[in-house]
Design an enzyme around this catalytic site. Structure first.
Site, PDB file in Angstrom:
ATOM      1  N   ARG A  79     -16.392 -58.758  -7.520  1.00  0.00           N
ATOM      2  CA  ARG A  79     -15.562 -58.742  -6.310  1.00  0.00           C
ATOM      3  C   ARG A  79     -15.903 -57.549  -5.419  1.00  0.00           C
ATOM      4  O   ARG A  79     -15.029 -56.926  -4.813  1.00  0.00           O
ATOM      5  CB  ARG A  79     -14.065 -58.722  -6.664  1.00  0.00           C
ATOM      6  CG  ARG A  79     -13.585 -59.933  -7.429  1.00  0.00           C
ATOM      7  CD  ARG A  79     -13.765 -61.210  -6.622  1.00  0.00           C
ATOM      8  NE  ARG A  79     -13.348 -62.393  -7.378  1.00  0.00           N
ATOM      9  CZ  ARG A  79     -13.558 -63.649  -6.987  1.00  0.00           C
ATOM     10  NH1 ARG A  79     -14.191 -63.862  -5.831  1.00  0.00           N
ATOM     11  NH2 ARG A  79     -13.150 -64.653  -7.710  1.00  0.00           N
ATOM     12  N   HIS A 153      -9.679 -62.477  50.406  1.00  0.00           N
ATOM     13  CA  HIS A 153      -8.564 -63.351  50.015  1.00  0.00           C
ATOM     14  C   HIS A 153      -8.972 -64.830  50.033  1.00  0.00           C
ATOM     15  O   HIS A 153      -8.127 -65.709  50.136  1.00  0.00           O
ATOM     16  CB  HIS A 153      -7.342 -63.136  50.913  1.00  0.00           C
ATOM     17  CG  HIS A 153      -7.036 -61.698  51.180  1.00  0.00           C
ATOM     18  ND1 HIS A 153      -6.329 -60.899  50.302  1.00  0.00           N
ATOM     19  CD2 HIS A 153      -7.387 -60.892  52.220  1.00  0.00           C
ATOM     20  CE1 HIS A 153      -6.233 -59.679  50.793  1.00  0.00           C
ATOM     21  NE2 HIS A 153      -6.881 -59.641  51.943  1.00  0.00           N
ATOM     22  N   SER A 283     -19.833 -86.041  34.952  1.00  0.00           N
ATOM     23  CA  SER A 283     -18.556 -86.550  34.468  1.00  0.00           C
ATOM     24  C   SER A 283     -18.791 -87.897  33.800  1.00  0.00           C
ATOM     25  O   SER A 283     -19.595 -88.706  34.274  1.00  0.00           O
ATOM     26  CB  SER A 283     -17.567 -86.716  35.634  1.00  0.00           C
ATOM     27  OG  SER A 283     -16.446 -87.486  35.237  1.00  0.00           O
ATOM     28  N   ARG A 323      -9.925 -43.674   5.464  1.00  0.00           N
ATOM     29  CA  ARG A 323     -10.293 -45.070   5.710  1.00  0.00           C
ATOM     30  C   ARG A 323      -9.288 -46.015   5.073  1.00  0.00           C
ATOM     31  O   ARG A 323      -8.583 -45.664   4.139  1.00  0.00           O
ATOM     32  CB  ARG A 323     -11.684 -45.414   5.179  1.00  0.00           C
ATOM     33  CG  ARG A 323     -11.710 -45.944   3.775  1.00  0.00           C
ATOM     34  CD  ARG A 323     -12.709 -47.062   3.504  1.00  0.00           C
ATOM     35  NE  ARG A 323     -12.771 -48.106   4.493  1.00  0.00           N
ATOM     36  CZ  ARG A 323     -13.758 -48.996   4.560  1.00  0.00           C
ATOM     37  NH1 ARG A 323     -14.756 -48.950   3.698  1.00  0.00           N
ATOM     38  NH2 ARG A 323     -13.759 -49.936   5.454  1.00  0.00           N
TER      39      ARG A 323
END
Length: 479
Positions: A79, A153, A283, A323
Site C-alpha cells: 500500500r 459594450h 448541426s 506535510r
C-alpha cells in the site's frame, strides 16, 4: 479491459497532444524516479558513502525497462507506491537493492519528479505560445490597415482595424509568455531534504559533515538540470509552487478564452470565421449551420483550467505543519490535467488562427451602416468652415441622427443620415461633399502604425529568441 469498456479522460483521447501525454505518462514518471535514484546513488558514491560503481551501473542499466506488473503486486501488498517501485527496481538490480533510496524519503522521488515534469511541461507550453504568436503576427500584419467596427459594450464605437484587434490578443499572450519563462527560470528542485526537511538522515550518513550534505544537494540538482534547490521545506516542497504554476496556466486559458469569445462574436456578425472543413457538419438538424465549434472548445477547456487552478490554491492553504497527504490524490489529477488542457487549448488556438477567414465585404457593409453617425462631427466641422453656426449645427445634426436611428431600429430601413443632412439647407452641403467624409480609413487613427510598431518592437524579438519553436509542422486536431 479495452479502452471502450472503461472510462478514459477526454483530455487524453480527444484533446491533448501526444507529446504532452508522453510527458505525464507512467513511463516518464517512473523512469524519472529511477534517474533520481541513480543520481542519489552516484552522488553518495562520489562523496564517500559505501556505494559502488558496479551498483550505480546496474541501476543505470534498468532506467527504462520498468517492471510494472511486479510494482503493482508490491503496491497491493505494501500500500505504498514508492516502496513498491523500490522493490520492483531491486528485483532487476539485486546488487544495488541495498542502497536504493539511501537516506531519502518518498518525496525525494515524488516531489522532485513533479517539479521536473512541470518544468518540461512549461517548456512545451512556451513553444506553443510562440507558435500561436507567430500565426497571429502574420494575420495582424496582413490586415493591419483593414478598417472594422470597434466595439465598446458590444455597441459600435470608433473604427479600429482587423489587424489592430489581433494585437490585443497577442499582447495578452506575451504577458503569459513572460509568466511561463519566469516560472521555468525560477522553478527549483526539491533536492535531498529528508523526512521533515531537516536533512537529518543525510547528516547521519555523512557523520555530521554538513558540507557533504550540501554538496549532495547540489550534485543532484546539477544532474537533473537545475541550478538551485528549494532553500527550506518540510517533507514536501511548498504547495504554493503548484498554485503558482497553475495560476500561470490559468492566465493562458484566460487569454485564449478572450480570443475565442471575440471570434465567436465575429462569427455571429459573419465578419471573421474560424476554419470550416469541406465535410464538416455544423448541426445534426440544421444543414446550413457553421458553428464556431473550435472556438467554443477553447472556451470550454479554458473554463476547466481556470476552475482547476483553485485545486492547488486550496491544497497549499490547508497543509499541516511539515506535510499532510491530502495533497497527493488531488495533485495527481489537477496538475497533469491543467497541462493537458492548456496544451489542447493552444493546439486549437494555432489551428484556428492559421485558417481564419475574413469577409471584407461584410465588414465594409457594417461599417457603412454606422459610419454616418461616426462622421457627424467631421461633417459638422466642415459645415462650420462653410459659414455655419457650430451650436445650431450640433443641435440639428442631433435631431437628424435620432430620425435616422428611428428609421434603422423601428422601420428596418437603411441609415439615411447623409440624405437627411444633404436635404437640410442649414448645412449647405451636397451629397457628394458629405460622402467624402465616409472614407473608413480616415477614422482608424494610428492602427496600421501601431500594428507595425508592436510587431517590430514586441513580437519579432520574441519569435527570434525562440526560433526553434517555429520549426515544427502545422497542428492537426484529433477531433
Amino acid at each position: 479491459m479495452s479502452n471502450t469498456s472503461t472510462y478514459e479522460s477526454p483530455l487524453s483521447s480527444r484533446y491533448a497532444s501526444d507529446e504532452m501525454l508522453r510527458l505525464f505518462s507512467a513511463d516518464k514518471k517512473f523512469s524519472t524516479w529511477r534517474r533520481l535514484w541513480v543520481a542519489l546513488a552516484r552522488g553518495e558514491m562520489e562523496l564517500g558513502l559505501p556505494v559502488t560503481a558496479e551498483q550505480v551501473a546496474e541501476l543505470e542499466a534498468h532506467l527504462d525497462d520498468i517492471n510494472y506488473d511486479s510494482a503493482a503486486q508490491w503496491e497491493r501488498k505494501l500500500r505504498h507506491d514508492v516502496m513498491a517501485h523500490i522493490h520492483a527496481y531491486g528485483e532487476q538490480c539485486p546488487k544495488a537493492m541495498p542502497i536504493i533510496h539511501l537516506g531519502a524519503t518518498s518525496c525525494y522521488v515524488g516531489d522532485n519528479t513533479d517539479l521536473i515534469l512541470m518544468r518540461e511541461g512549461l517548456g512545451l507550453i512556451r513553444d506553443k505560445l510562440v507558435r500561436v504568436l507567430a500565426v497571429l503576427a502574420d494575420f495582424s500584419d496582413k490586415y493591419k490597415s483593414l478598417p472594422t467596427l470597434g466595439f465598446t459594450h458590444f455597441q459600435p464605437a470608433q473604427l479600429v482595424t482587423v489587424g489592430k484587434r489581433a494585437t490585443l490578443w497577442m499582447n495578452e499572450l506575451l504577458m503569459d509568455l513572460d509568466e511561463v519563462e519566469y516560472r521555468i527560470d525560477r522553478l527549483p528542485l526539491r533536492g535531498v531534504k529528508g523526512t521533515t526537511g531537516t536533512q537529518a538522515s543525510f547528516l547521519e550518513l555523512f557523520e555530521g559533515d554538513h558540507e557533504k550534505v550540501l554538496e549532495l544537494d547540489r550534485k543532484i540538482a546539477k544532474e537533473m538540470g537545475f541550478t538551485s534547490t528549494v532553500p527550506v521545506c518540510g517533507q514536501t516542497y511548498s504547495r504554493k509552487v503548484d498554485a503558482a504554476v497553475l495560476a500561470t496556466l490559468s492566465g493562458i486559458a484566460q487569454s485564449a478564452s478572450k480570443f475565442a469569445t471575440d471570434l465567436r462574436l465575429l462569427c455571429h456578425l459573419k465578419e471573421v470565421e474560424e476554419p470550416f472543413e469541406k465535410n464538416q457538419i455544423g448541426s445534426s438538424a440544421m444543414p446550413y449551420k457553421r458553428n464556431p465549434m473550435r472556438s467554443e472548445r477553447i472556451c470550454s477547456l479554458a473554463r476547466y483550467v481556470m476552475v482547476d487552478a483553485l485545486n492547488p490554491a486550496v491544497t497549499a492553504s490547508t497543509q499541516w505543519f511539515e506535510r499532510t497527504l491530502d495533497d497527493s490524490a488531488n495533485k495527481r489529477i489537477s496538475v497533469p490535467e491543467a497541462f493537458l488542457a492548456v496544451d489542447a487549448i493552444l493546439n486549437i488556438y494555432e489551428n484556428v488562427v492559421s485558417g481564419l477567414v475574413v469577409h471584407e465585404k461584410v465588414i465594409e457593409k457594417h461599417i457603412l451602416e454606422e459610419l454616418p453617425f461616426m462622421a457627424s462631427e467631421n461633417i459638422m466641422m466642415d459645415a462650420v468652415k462653410r459659414g455655419g453656426d457650430r451650436q445650431a449645427l450640433h443641435e440639428r445634426i442631433r435631431v437628424l441622427s435620432q430620425e435616422a436611428g428611428r428609421n434603422v431600429k423601428e422601420l428596418g430601413l437603411s441609415n439615411n443620415l447623409i440624405e437627411l443632412i444633404a436635404a437640410d439647407p442649414m448645412f449647405g452641403m451636397s451629397r457628394e461633399a458629405l460622402t467624402a467624409h465616409l472614407e473608413p480609413s480616415r477614422y482608424i487613427g494610428r492602427c496600421p502604425e501601431q500594428v507595425t510598431e508592436f510587431l517590430e518592437g514586441s513580437v519579432k524579438p520574441v519569435l527570434a529568441r525562440h526560433a526553434e519553436a517555429l520549426s515544427t509542422g502545422s497542428v492537426e486536431l484529433k477531433v
